[in-house]
Write an enzyme that holds these catalytic residues in place. Structure first.
Site, mmCIF file in Angstrom:
data_model
loop_
_atom_site.group_PDB
_atom_site.id
_atom_site.type_symbol
_atom_site.label_atom_id
_atom_site.label_comp_id
_atom_site.label_asym_id
_atom_site.label_seq_id
_atom_site.Cartn_x
_atom_site.Cartn_y
_atom_site.Cartn_z
ATOM 1 C CG ASP A 250 -9.628 -0.052 4.639
ATOM 2 O OD1 ASP A 250 -9.279 -0.534 3.552
ATOM 3 O OD2 ASP A 250 -8.940 -0.109 5.680
ATOM 4 C CD GLN B 16 -3.530 -4.336 6.362
ATOM 5 O OE1 GLN B 16 -3.671 -3.298 5.717
ATOM 6 N NE2 GLN B 16 -3.880 -5.511 5.880
ATOM 7 C CE LYS C 73 -3.844 -2.413 2.125
ATOM 8 N NZ LYS C 73 -4.706 -2.685 3.285
HETATM 9 N N1 GUN Z 1 -6.846 -6.773 5.919
HETATM 10 C C1 GUN Z 1 -7.095 -7.528 4.827
HETATM 11 N N2 GUN Z 1 -7.637 -6.777 3.844
HETATM 12 C C2 GUN Z 1 -7.730 -5.522 4.316
HETATM 13 C C3 GUN Z 1 -8.200 -4.287 3.766
HETATM 14 O O1 GUN Z 1 -8.666 -4.203 2.620
HETATM 15 N N3 GUN Z 1 -8.106 -3.207 4.580
HETATM 16 C C4 GUN Z 1 -7.609 -3.283 5.852
HETATM 17 N N4 GUN Z 1 -7.589 -2.166 6.576
HETATM 18 N N5 GUN Z 1 -7.177 -4.401 6.399
HETATM 19 C C5 GUN Z 1 -7.234 -5.519 5.629
#
Ligand code: GUN
Length: 286
Positions: free
Chosen positions: A119, A96, A52
């Site tokens: 998100d 996350q 990311k």
């Molecule tokens: N953990 C697995 N996929 C995601 C996601 O798309 N966003 C976040 N914040 N955590 C995750």
């Protein structure tokens, strides 16, 4: 011959578009900033977070990184979120998941300002999606809609079957396909005659987390199959929720794993970070 839906190429296209818009904003003196919070050092999470941050760098988004130790208290995390909510120079906040067991994920998500919830996990954004208002949309299902549209696959009037009802993929996927005028069925572990229901699908979305679960018996001739799964098989090789080789000759289009849905999630996150600017400027209805 089945069409292979190239998520890597489509995600690159979206990142390029985002990069161009971010650079236009930069010319106007507007900077986009994403705060990324990771608690603990789960290896899979570390890979996602690294990717990311790399994507942010590529498209020209400034990223702020918060790597907190596993034993961080929930109160300390909420305090950090509160601080970031109040910072005018932070447009997006991403925590996350999963969080350590001593934390309540729902409560943490609810404390993120919905206008910074890139998100799309905050109940306000989930609610907006379900009643057709604008707001942040969960990146993976949003990415799947982009994959379908940019591959010229029509959704309107189609039988869409989703396998899996998670808050992050299955449920928002249902809302998005409905918004595109698909006829939507959400199936889950208690669904009776799952094979039969799946065989109705013109568009089948597999998001169950079970390696190669969807075999040709679940698939109608000519269906479009979208594989959300990222699993490791017994040889530690990546595989999806769909048995790709088994269904390939039966489908009209399919996403591979890797290189299908996976790269789209990060591309849509970059898109959401960009959209956070319009949301901040109140051009949106969040
Ligand atoms: N953990 C697995 N996929 C995601 C996601 O798309 N966003 C976040 N914040 N955590 C995750």
């Amino acid at each position: 011959m089945a069409k292979i839906i190239d998520g890597k190429a489509i995600s690159t296209q979206i990142k390029e578009e985002t990069k161009e818009k971010i650079s236009k904003l930069a010319e106007e003196g507007v900077e986009v900033t994403l705060a990324v919070i990771q608690v603990g050092a789960d290896p899979a999470s570390s890979v996602y977070v690294r990717n990311k941050k790399k994507a942010c760098e590529y498209v020209g988004i400034r990223s702020l990184s918060y790597e907190l130790p596993e034993e961080t208290t929930q109160d300390a995390l909420l305090e950090l979120i509160e601080e970031l909510n109040g910072r005018a120079d932070v447009n997006g906040i991403l925590v996350q998941l999963p969080l350590p067991k001593h934390m309540n994920e729902d409560m943490v998500i609810e404390n993120i300002d919905p206008k910074k919830d890139v998100d799309g996990f905050h109940p306000q954004n989930v609610g907006n999606l379900s009643i057709g208002r604008k707001g942040f949309i969960s990146c993976t299902p949003y990415g799947i809609i982009q994959l379908l549209k940019r591959s010229n696959i029509e959704i309107e009037g189609k039988e869409c079957v989703i396998v899996g009802r998670s808050n992050i993929v299955g449920k928002p996927m249902a809302m998005l396909l409905l918004r595109e005028n698909g006829t939507v069925t959400v199936t889950h572990s208690r669904t009776k005659d799952l094979k039969e229901v799946c065989r109705r699908a013109d568009i089948l979305v597999a998001a169950i987390g079970k390696p190669k679960f969807i075999t040709s018996e679940y698939v109608k001739e000519g269906a479009v199959v979208i594989d959300v799964g990222i699993n490791r098989n017994s040889d530690n090789k990546l595989c999806g929720d769909v048995d790709y080789e088994d269904v390939f000759d039966k489908v009209s289009a399919i996403t591979p794993v890797p290189g299908g849905v996976g790269p789209m999630t990060i591309a849509m996150l970059m898109n959401n970070c960009l959209e956070s600017i319009t949301i901040k400027q109140n051009k949106n209805e969040v």
